[in-house]
Scaffold this active site. Sequence first.
Site, PDB file in Angstrom:
ATOM      1  N   CYS A   1      29.965  33.514  67.324  1.00 36.78           N
ATOM      2  CA  CYS A   1      31.140  34.372  67.210  1.00 36.78           C
ATOM      3  C   CYS A   1      30.713  35.768  66.783  1.00 36.78           C
ATOM      4  CB  CYS A   1      32.127  33.789  66.204  1.00 36.78           C
ATOM      5  SG  CYS A   1      33.550  34.853  65.880  1.00 36.78           S
TER       6      CYS A   1
ATOM      7  N   CYS B   1      35.228  38.758  60.283  1.00 35.76           N
ATOM      8  CA  CYS B   1      36.017  37.572  59.942  1.00 35.76           C
ATOM      9  C   CYS B   1      35.049  36.484  59.525  1.00 35.76           C
ATOM     10  CB  CYS B   1      36.870  37.122  61.132  1.00 35.76           C
ATOM     11  SG  CYS B   1      37.755  35.562  60.847  1.00 35.76           S
TER      12      CYS B   1
ATOM     13  N   GLN C   1      50.132  19.407  65.074  1.00 36.51           N
ATOM     14  CA  GLN C   1      48.710  19.552  64.832  1.00 36.51           C
ATOM     15  C   GLN C   1      48.140  20.680  65.698  1.00 36.51           C
ATOM     16  OE1 GLN C   1      47.103  18.089  62.539  1.00 36.51           O
ATOM     17  NE2 GLN C   1      48.120  16.151  62.055  1.00 36.51           N
TER      18      GLN C   1
ATOM     19  N   ASN D   1      52.687  10.403  56.835  1.00 37.57           N
ATOM     20  CA  ASN D   1      51.866  11.564  57.202  1.00 37.57           C
ATOM     21  C   ASN D   1      52.301  12.743  56.329  1.00 37.57           C
ATOM     22  OD1 ASN D   1      50.121  13.293  58.575  1.00 37.57           O
ATOM     23  ND2 ASN D   1      51.605  13.742  60.174  1.00 37.57           N
TER      24      ASN D   1
ATOM     25  N   CYS E   1      45.634  14.931  55.686  1.00 37.61           N
ATOM     26  CA  CYS E   1      44.822  16.131  55.913  1.00 37.61           C
ATOM     27  C   CYS E   1      44.055  16.534  54.670  1.00 37.61           C
ATOM     28  CB  CYS E   1      45.704  17.288  56.401  1.00 37.61           C
ATOM     29  SG  CYS E   1      46.942  17.826  55.198  1.00 37.61           S
TER      30      CYS E   1
ATOM     31  N   CYS F   1      35.663  30.933  59.422  1.00 41.64           N
ATOM     32  CA  CYS F   1      35.011  29.695  59.872  1.00 41.64           C
ATOM     33  C   CYS F   1      33.724  29.491  59.075  1.00 41.64           C
ATOM     34  CB  CYS F   1      34.722  29.751  61.364  1.00 41.64           C
ATOM     35  SG  CYS F   1      36.203  29.814  62.393  1.00 41.64           S
TER      36      CYS F   1
ATOM     37  N   GLU G   1      62.538  12.797  57.838  1.00 42.54           N
ATOM     38  CA  GLU G   1      61.949  14.132  57.759  1.00 42.54           C
ATOM     39  C   GLU G   1      62.930  15.066  57.063  1.00 42.54           C
ATOM     40  OE1 GLU G   1      60.091  17.490  57.714  1.00 42.54           O
ATOM     41  OE2 GLU G   1      59.029  15.716  58.459  1.00 42.54           O
TER      42      GLU G   1
ATOM     43  N   CYS H   1      38.932  36.141  69.649  1.00 44.71           N
ATOM     44  CA  CYS H   1      38.464  34.968  68.906  1.00 44.71           C
ATOM     45  C   CYS H   1      38.289  33.784  69.854  1.00 44.71           C
ATOM     46  CB  CYS H   1      39.470  34.623  67.814  1.00 44.71           C
ATOM     47  SG  CYS H   1      39.122  33.078  66.942  1.00 44.71           S
TER      48      CYS H   1
END
Length: 375
Positions: free
Chosen positions: A3, A11, A212, A307, A334, A14, A262, A88
Amino acid sequence: MQCDYFDAHRCRSCALMGVPYGDQVRAKASRAAEALRGVAAGVEWHPPLTGPESEFRNKAKLVVAGRAGAPTFGILDREGRGVDLRRCGLYEPGLAATFDPLHRLVAELGIVPYDVPGRRGDLKHLIVTHSPDGEHLVRFVVRSPGSVDVLRAALPALRSALPSARVVTANVLAEHKAVLEGDTEVVLTDESLLPIRLGDVTLFLGPRSFFQTNTRVATGLYAQARAWAESLSPTVVHDYYCGVGGFALHLAAPTRRVVGVETSEEAVAAATEGARANGTGSPDVEFVAGDATTVRLEGSADLVVVNPPRRGLGPELAAWLDASDAAHLVYSSCHLGSLGRDLAAMPSWRAVEARAFDMFPQTDHLETAVLLTRR
């Protein structure tokens, strides 16, 4: 993955950029197994599920900065100035292809980008979601109703520049806050839901709906839950934190009752539309608006799916699930810390199978799904 932005220190989001992808995946899988070792002894770990290491993101959350006529789309530097990241390499090609047309449109409209240090300007963020069929949901986050009027008048020009824009909205965030969006959402198009086709199931996303970030890996996550359900053949499934129905709609089957909970009414409406469009509507599949930590569905479930957000289930819901009469539980998480904490708080459950899902290549983040049964 290489990158230019990362190499130039423009940036550094990552953290694993430059680490061979195979090494990234092995390290994440090892970390997941180690984090759950004390609460998931003897669990069978399936091989990690991965997708491409680049061009995988289906959603862009871009800070708009710069000046009127010359905006930047990307992030802010330490001084609060815009860093343009339109090239990106993380975004799906169909998503990246929207950036230049939208950039030209914003420049031509002359809407003043928000200046964070100076606390002036109007256009704060641009949020774009890309569907597997090449359609888009485009959201402009602005400070004033006047910009909403400008965007409404410019809708024909936007549609001409980006014919794939199925849903376009303006979100109003008047306050100077470090948040992504405000409470007011104005839908500018006739349609308000973006279809997301995942094999034989189509989900529908509203402007605020969660989905997601990695479509390919998300498809694998839902497929894993479906495979576990098929091996268990439950007749009743309860899905807490169901969102737009990703798990619930994949687990729907003839003679099976599925109920999702939900807190977001918008998500419940989108999930209900998904049930209708997929031919699995009431009474076989139903979605209820309510707080998953406090809502208790009537009747027993053979299989419960949870979840939760990063914070996890919390002590009340974990205790209730531990004492429930459900036979099996699928927990998609997550955050390994909250997952381990919740499993420790549910000692009547035993983890039997687990799998890591690399939703976020080039970062330390991962999704983990665990199948549990009663001890």
